[in-house]
Enzyme design. Structure first.
Site, PDB file in Angstrom:
ATOM      1  N   PHE A 238       0.801  -1.230   0.000  1.00 13.91           N
ATOM      2  CA  PHE A 238       0.000   0.000   0.000  1.00 13.91           C
ATOM      3  C   PHE A 238       0.831   1.276   0.000  1.00 13.91           C
ATOM      4  CE2 PHE A 238      -2.364  -3.192   2.650  1.00 13.91           C
ATOM      5  CZ  PHE A 238      -3.239  -3.583   1.660  1.00 13.91           C
ATOM      6  N   GLU A 242       7.510   1.257   0.074  1.00 16.71           N
ATOM      7  CA  GLU A 242       8.198   1.867  -1.058  1.00 16.71           C
ATOM      8  C   GLU A 242       9.550   2.427  -0.637  1.00 16.71           C
ATOM      9  OE1 GLU A 242       7.608   5.418  -4.380  1.00 16.71           O
ATOM     10  OE2 GLU A 242       5.863   4.571  -3.379  1.00 16.71           O
ATOM     11  N   ARG A 320       0.912  15.936  -5.361  1.00 16.58           N
ATOM     12  CA  ARG A 320      -0.220  15.192  -5.923  1.00 16.58           C
ATOM     13  C   ARG A 320      -1.524  15.548  -5.221  1.00 16.58           C
ATOM     14  NH1 ARG A 320      -1.463  10.382  -9.195  1.00 16.58           N
ATOM     15  NH2 ARG A 320       0.686  10.121  -9.884  1.00 16.58           N
ATOM     16  N   ARG A 352      -1.392   4.436  -0.693  1.00 18.23           N
ATOM     17  CA  ARG A 352      -2.337   4.278  -1.799  1.00 18.23           C
ATOM     18  C   ARG A 352      -3.065   5.590  -2.140  1.00 18.23           C
ATOM     19  NH1 ARG A 352      -6.244  -0.978  -1.641  1.00 18.23           N
ATOM     20  NH2 ARG A 352      -6.428  -1.355  -3.885  1.00 18.23           N
ATOM     21  N   PHE A 354      -1.290   8.350  -2.793  1.00 14.75           N
ATOM     22  CA  PHE A 354      -0.109   9.215  -2.785  1.00 14.75           C
ATOM     23  C   PHE A 354      -0.459  10.708  -2.695  1.00 14.75           C
ATOM     24  CE2 PHE A 354       4.063  10.659  -4.463  1.00 14.75           C
ATOM     25  CZ  PHE A 354       4.897   9.797  -3.775  1.00 14.75           C
ATOM     26  N   THR A 452       4.581  11.342 -11.156  1.00 12.63           N
ATOM     27  CA  THR A 452       4.816  12.753 -11.489  1.00 12.63           C
ATOM     28  C   THR A 452       6.304  13.037 -11.651  1.00 12.63           C
ATOM     29  OG1 THR A 452       4.638  13.287  -9.135  1.00 12.63           O
ATOM     30  CG2 THR A 452       2.667  13.575 -10.485  1.00 12.63           C
ATOM     31  N   ALA A 521       2.044   4.104  -7.741  1.00 16.12           N
ATOM     32  CA  ALA A 521       1.372   5.029  -8.652  1.00 16.12           C
ATOM     33  C   ALA A 521       0.434   4.304  -9.608  1.00 16.12           C
ATOM     34  CB  ALA A 521       2.386   5.858  -9.442  1.00 16.12           C
ATOM     35  N   GLU A 723      -4.983   2.423  -7.276  1.00 21.44           N
ATOM     36  CA  GLU A 723      -5.274   3.570  -6.416  1.00 21.44           C
ATOM     37  C   GLU A 723      -6.627   4.243  -6.648  1.00 21.44           C
ATOM     38  OE1 GLU A 723      -1.034   5.590  -5.412  1.00 21.44           O
ATOM     39  OE2 GLU A 723      -1.575   5.543  -7.541  1.00 21.44           O
TER      40      GLU A 723
END
Length: 772
Positions: A238, A242, A320, A352, A354, A452, A521, A723
């Site tokens: 989730f 990362e 974001r 999730r 972001f 992004t 993403a 997402e």
């Protein structure tokens, strides 16, 4: 020509997750299931006990003398760089040197013969701190003049100042949106095995093996080619795995090389929650102007986020949030500004969506504000503000919305959910008075797909076809339960027109596919599927050339079909053709690559096309609240979601269902709480509540928009699904808001903050009763 049986497991078909049976029978192997070699050691983190302070002295003698302890690692033992920051800002030391900046910051690591010995020994440390003032949330950070952890961003189109001043109606308010813990079933874990010379192998549960590889290399002071990171599967991620796994991979590798023995580190749930980041919570101030028809004229919003002690991924997350503060709505004049605030808390991170969900929920709040001010149905206000034709199709970041299907999708759901009749029934029920009140809401989602950070939009794959016709695939994505490997296998099966049981996808490893992007993403299938297809096409081209020459036919007379290859009048079994090609010395391996086209982004100007396309969805939710206790029940949820031409409808529906429940939990009862000293008090399932099976809607209808097809050249015209449906849970918050508003005859916007816990619902009911 005899009729051929279609292949099993091609694209656009329902196929169970490749590990589904293993998951439910307990046979799926995770990092902690890897057999431990003789001599394996175990690590445990020693965490700071103040939110902000200078380390005056640190006595670890009792730790080192404890039973089973092999040694202790501190910042002084790092041979390379003491930094694991994911964005290159060099602001996140692996282990604290002299300054600690949140309660729970890693200060040292104990290495012992067993996990229990390491854990018990860590409690024996004696650290003396000079306690410094601390701040725990974004508002306090602003008041204390704390810095931004990364440069802020402003998105602007037009001039909202004059438009707001001249607007017939204007609302200025604030909304608080809470954070969320990832609560993956499998906690963080890393298992490092030392190799020859400077080499080390790290098994880990990470969404970003290449980043973990680079971080370990930096900490050890070795090149990346000395470090291999393997990921078979994760028990959920989730976004929490990362960048946060860098800490654990680096500690395990550092200890493994120091003592030349395998080292495993697996924190318990408490330490995992205390030491690792979460979804960013925000305080958003918004000023909006609108006309008598409920159309937005201008908006000015400031999004302040609790980012924690380092930048981590807060820059792109807060960016974001602004990218999605429009959701599905056109703002004629708009200015949106982020404030990524440094705080003395754990560094918040990817989750999730972001940052997108925090932007979307505020967009829906503003639609709600307009509806209650004008006495309109919120759905009518939403529809009046949808992106539309030329002139109403430019986002605040100056990207043109070219694939807009939101109006049709919402209309379909409005009809299939019987929204209008049910809304009237809810109003009639509430008009009777009583303790129980109902609410209903239908909310849309528009979510941009792409990293992004443009350079992340690339992927690689390595494909081998063996001379018996079996196929081996490795790609840069990671499997965390979402079904990525299944979808990519379907793509390969479809490309060669062979049954899916010929395809074997092995663990993700940095020694096969280098420089991979995080599986995040919502890009896993888009990127890795296209890279795998590229590898397939390379090998197919070689096979076509060989077959055409061998059977003396034109290349366009060679066609892959149902476990065979049609070569002119010859129907050759796939395995037979592969064997012949091998003996003719045809290269049967290929490295595939893909990079997303069209995207570009200039952060300095706040303009560009950061997203390749948009995914859309809508949810209609109905709730009942108890006005005496604030408790509530979600009666029904109807969802219609856009996944383009679904690669695997079964997996996609599962993603939609799970995302909705997780989004609902974020906005209802998942609450993070720190005490005045900066200690996280909601650090285990006993104090942090996530949705249970009993919390699901009593009626739960989920459908995919089967008429949708991605207009962009994505993999098989599909769309991302990880997402976007998370934000469908916003409909639950909006339905709760309507139920609360009924106690004052819908004259006031309840302005429920999130999470809308029963306590907050009850306080909102009492507040509105007092105002009526």
């Amino acid at each position: 020509m005899t009729e051929q049986t279609p292949i099993t497991g091609g694209v656009h078909t329902e196929l169970e997750h490749d590990s589904a049976i293993k998951h439910v029978t307990g046979r799926a192997e995770y990092t902690d299931d890897i057999p431990e070699p003789a001599g394996t050691l175990h690590a445990w983190l020693g965490l700071s006990q103040v939110a902000h302070g200078q380390i005056r002295s640190m006595d670890l003698s009792a730790v080192e003398a404890a039973p089973g302890v092999i040694g202790v690692l501190t910042a002084r033992d790092i041979p390379g760089v003491n930094d694991v920051s994911p964005t290159g800002r060099h602001d996140e030391p692996l282990l604290a040197e002299s300054l600690v900046e949140f309660w729970g910051q890693p200060v040292f690591a104990v290495i012992a013969e067993s996990r229990d010995q390491a854990r018990r020994a860590a409690e024996l440390a004696r650290i003396d701190y000079e306690v410094l003032p601390h701040v725990l949330d974004a508002e306090a950070a602003i008041a204390a003049d704390y810095p931004h952890v990364t440069p802020n961003l402003t998105l602007q189109r037009g001039d909202p100042g004059p438009a707001l001043a001249q607007a017939p109606h204007r609302v200025t308010a604030q909304m608080r949106v809470g954070g969320q813990d990832h609560m993956y079933l499998e906690s963080h874990i890393a298992f490092a095995i030392p190799g020859e010379d400077d080499e080390v192998l790290v098994h880990s549960s990470t969404q970003h093996p290449s980043e973990a590889q680079h971080m370990v290399a930096h900490v050890l002071g070795v090149p990346s080619n000395a470090v291999t990171v393997n990921v078979r599967r994760m028990g959920g991620g989730f976004g929490g795995k990362e960048s946060q796994m860098n800490l654990f991979c680096a500690i395990a590798a550092l200890a493994a090389k120091r003592w030349n023995r395998p080292v495993k580190i697996r924190p318990d749930r408490d330490q995992d929650m205390i030491a690792t980041g979460k979804r960013h919570d925000f305080v958003i101030d918004y000023d909006l102007g609108f006309d008598e028809d409920g159309r937005m004229l201008a908006v000015d919003g400031v999004f302040a986020a609790r980012c924690g002690w380092t930048s981590d991924l807060s820059g792109p997350v807060t960016d974001r949030a602004l990218f999605h503060a429009d959701n599905a709505y056109f703002y004629p004049d708009v200015r949106l500004t982020s404030r990524p605030m440094k705080t003395n808390t754990v560094s918040n991170t990817a989750f999730r969506g972001f940052g997108g969900p925090q932007g979307v929920v505020v967009a829906e709040r503003m639609m709600e504000e307009i509806a209650y001010r004008l006495g309109k149905d919120p759905l009518d206000v939403r529809k009046a503000n949808f992106y539309g034709a030329a002139g109403r199709d430019i986002t605040p970041y100056h990207q043109t919305v070219e694939d807009n299907i939101i109006a049709r999708l919402v209309e379909d759901l409005e009809t299939s959910s019987d929204y209008r009749a049910r809304c009237q029934a809810v109003i009639d029920f509430n008009a009777k008075g009583g303790v129980l009140r109902r609410g209903i809401a239908l909310t849309p989602v528009k979510f941009g797909i792409s990293f992004t950070a443009t350079h992340y939009n690339q992927a690689g794959a390595l494909l081998h076809v063996y001379n018996d016709g079996s196929i081996h695939l490795n790609h840069g994505g990671t499997e965390m339960g979402q079904g990525l490997n299944t979808k990519v296998a379907q793509i390969v099966a479809d490309a060669f027109q062979v049954d899916i049981d010929r395809i074997r996808i092995t663990r993700t490893t940095t020694e096969k596919v280098p420089n991979t992007s995080a599986t995040a993403a919502s890009s896993g299938s888009d990127l890795n599927g296209m890279a795998a297809l590229d590898a397939c096409n390379q090998i197919k081209a070689r096979l076509v050339e060989f077959a055409a020459e061998f059977w003396q036919v034109a290349p366009d007379a060679v066609r892959f079909t149902s476990n065979h290859v049609q070569v002119g009048d010859h129907l050759v079994p796939f395995a037979e053709l592969i064997g012949q090609a091998y003996r003719a010395r045809v290269h049967l391996s290929a490295a595939g690559f893909y990079k997303t086209p069209k995207i570009h982004w200039d952060r300095a100007t706040g303009k560009g096309r950061p997203f390749y396309y948009y995914a859309y969805g809508a949810a209609c939710c109905e709730v009942t609240i108890d006005t005496l206790s604030g408790e509530y029940q979600i009666e029904r949820a109807d969802i219609l979601h856009d996944v383009g031409r679904s690669l695997n409808p079964a997996l996609d529906r599962g993603q939609v269902e799970g995302a909705f429940i997780q989004g609902m939990g974020w906005l209802t009862f998942e609450e993070l709480w720190w005490d005045d000293q900066g200690r996280l008090r909601t650090h285990a399932p006993s104090t942090y509540k996530i949705p249970l099976a009993s919390d699901r809607p009593r009626v739960f209808n989920v459908a995919l928009a089967d008429w949708s097809e991605n207009r962009e050249m994505t993999i098989k015209r599909s769309k991302a699904v990880g997402e976007p449906p998370f934000m469908l849970g916003v409909a639950v918050l909006e339905a709760l808001s309507m139920a609360v508003a009924s106690v004052a005859d819908y004259r006031h916007c309840p302005r429920l903050d999130a999470p809308a816990t029963p306590e907050r619902v009850l306080m909102a009911v009492e507040r509105l009763r007092g105002a009526s």
